[in-house]
Each structure stands twice: as structure tokens, then as C-alpha cells.
Scaffold this motif. Structure first.
Motif, mmCIF file in Angstrom:
data_model
loop_
_atom_site.group_PDB
_atom_site.id
_atom_site.type_symbol
_atom_site.label_atom_id
_atom_site.label_comp_id
_atom_site.label_asym_id
_atom_site.label_seq_id
_atom_site.Cartn_x
_atom_site.Cartn_y
_atom_site.Cartn_z
ATOM 1 N N GLN A 118 0.842 -1.190 0.000
ATOM 2 C CA GLN A 118 0.000 0.000 0.000
ATOM 3 C C GLN A 118 0.880 1.244 0.000
ATOM 4 O O GLN A 118 1.857 1.326 0.737
ATOM 5 N N ASP A 145 3.186 9.667 -1.861
ATOM 6 C CA ASP A 145 2.672 10.013 -3.190
ATOM 7 C C ASP A 145 1.303 9.407 -3.461
ATOM 8 O O ASP A 145 1.013 8.953 -4.563
ATOM 9 N N THR A 146 0.453 9.416 -2.447
ATOM 10 C CA THR A 146 -0.909 8.929 -2.641
ATOM 11 C C THR A 146 -1.665 9.918 -3.524
ATOM 12 O O THR A 146 -1.253 11.073 -3.690
ATOM 13 N N THR A 147 -2.765 9.476 -4.091
ATOM 14 C CA THR A 147 -3.555 10.342 -4.969
ATOM 15 C C THR A 147 -3.958 11.645 -4.280
ATOM 16 O O THR A 147 -3.796 12.724 -4.869
ATOM 17 N N PRO A 148 -4.458 11.615 -3.024
ATOM 18 C CA PRO A 148 -4.805 12.890 -2.371
ATOM 19 C C PRO A 148 -3.582 13.793 -2.161
ATOM 20 O O PRO A 148 -3.669 15.007 -2.350
ATOM 21 N N GLU A 149 -2.448 13.210 -1.780
ATOM 22 C CA GLU A 149 -1.236 14.009 -1.581
ATOM 23 C C GLU A 149 -0.824 14.699 -2.874
ATOM 24 O O GLU A 149 -0.530 15.905 -2.884
ATOM 25 N N VAL A 150 -0.778 13.949 -3.947
ATOM 26 C CA VAL A 150 -0.350 14.502 -5.237
ATOM 27 C C VAL A 150 -1.298 15.612 -5.680
ATOM 28 O O VAL A 150 -0.858 16.669 -6.158
ATOM 29 N N ALA A 151 -2.591 15.424 -5.500
ATOM 30 C CA ALA A 151 -3.574 16.441 -5.895
ATOM 31 C C ALA A 151 -3.361 17.740 -5.112
ATOM 32 O O ALA A 151 -3.360 18.832 -5.697
ATOM 33 N N LYS A 207 -0.041 19.464 -6.226
ATOM 34 C CA LYS A 207 -0.161 20.138 -7.525
ATOM 35 C C LYS A 207 -0.860 21.484 -7.379
ATOM 36 O O LYS A 207 -0.458 22.479 -7.994
ATOM 37 N N GLU A 246 -7.888 11.762 3.829
ATOM 38 C CA GLU A 246 -7.765 11.550 2.392
ATOM 39 C C GLU A 246 -9.044 11.878 1.627
ATOM 40 O O GLU A 246 -8.987 12.186 0.442
ATOM 41 N N HIS A 247 -10.203 11.831 2.314
ATOM 42 C CA HIS A 247 -11.464 12.078 1.613
ATOM 43 C C HIS A 247 -11.811 13.565 1.494
ATOM 44 O O HIS A 247 -12.755 13.917 0.798
ATOM 45 N N PRO A 289 -9.324 18.094 -2.261
ATOM 46 C CA PRO A 289 -7.985 18.683 -2.379
ATOM 47 C C PRO A 289 -7.985 20.210 -2.449
ATOM 48 O O PRO A 289 -7.101 20.848 -1.875
#
Length: 151
Positions: free
Chosen positions: A19, A23-29, A32, A120-121, A124
Motif C-alpha cells: 500500500q 505520493d498517494t492520490t490525495p497528496e499529489v492532488a 499540484k 484523504e477524503h 484537495p
């Protein structure tokens, strides 16, 4: 307390160890959005004076630490689930994660950091806006200097 329980199977253990912790999806969003707004930060910065702990997004000069916590791994009150298989082992593991979060937050505050924790939910855009607001406030309160140059 010694944890004597074991993962339910080598397959489960292997799957869970893969897991993403960075660089999880929420972190990356969120990153950016912050970067596009001109904010510069450090990624996975070590927590000062604590081994094996890192800050997801760190604004070192402003001393703002941002954590984007996964609902399962960090015990989100809205979305956390309790595995039924090997329940005691999981309960102990997840409880240790939550205890470590509290310890890390308290330590950073003692070191003079402002700590922001998000789930995470959370959207972003909302997270990035809150982070930017706090970083701007800390900079204007005397923690000066842009974060540029990788700091």
C-alpha cells in the motif's frame, strides 16, 4: 505492550505492505494545487528529533507540517473500517498508528511547528486553500522567507 499477533497470512501481509505510504492520490492532488499557486515545500521531510517519522508536506521556514492521513490506516471517524479477519492484530496495529500520530503532532507543536492534519477524503481544493492560508499567516507572523529553493 508486546504485539504477539501475526498477520492472517503471508499473502495479506505482502498485499498490505505494498500500500502506498507516499505520493498517494490525495497528496499529489494537494501538492499540484499548492505548486500551481506558487507555494514551494519539501516532501517527506523527517520529523526533527524523531526517528522513522516524516511530514508529508513541509514548509520548513514557516514551520508548517501537513499530513494527509488515509482513512483506514489512521482511524478516520467517518470512514475507518475494522477488518474481521485477524481483528485483534489489526486493532493493535491501527491503534499504534493513531497513537504515533498523536505523539508526532505533540512533538512538532513542542518544536514550534503548526501541524495540519487532513483526511484523504477531504476535497484537495479545500485542503490546499487551508494550507495556503496557514502558511501565509505563519509567514506574516514572523516566520519569513519563501519556501523556494527546496526548503
Amino acid at each position: 505492550m508486546m504485539n504477539t499477533a501475526k498477520p492472517s497470512s503471508p499473502g495479506v501481509s505482502a498485499r498490505m505492505s505494498r500500500q502506498a505510504s507516499r505520493d498517494t492520490t490525495p497528496e499529489v492532488a494537494v501538492r499540484k494545487l499548492l505548486h500551481a499557486s506558487g507555494y514551494r515545500y519539501r516532501l517527506n521531510e523527517r520529523v526533527p528529533h524523531m526517528s522513522r517519522r516524516t511530514i508529508d508536506i513541509a514548509f520548513t521556514r514557516a514551520k508548517v507540517a501537513v499530513f494527509l492521513d488515509g482513512c483506514f490506516w489512521h482511524g478516520c471517524p467517518e470512514h475507518a473500517t475494522q477488518p474481521k479477519s485477524n481483528a485483534e492484530w489489526w486493532r493493535q496495529k491501527l491503534d499504534r498508528n493513531m497513537t504515533r500520530d498523536v505523539e508526532t503532532t505533540a512533538h512538532l507543536i513542542t518544536e514550534g511547528w503548526t501541524v495540519l492534519r487532513f483526511w484523504e477524503h477531504q476535497p484537495p481544493v479545500q485542503v490546499a486553500d487551508q494550507v495556503a492560508e496557514v502558511v501565509d499567516r505563519e509567514r506574516s507572523a514572523g516566520r519569513t522567507g519563501p519556501e523556494g529553493g527546496g526548503s
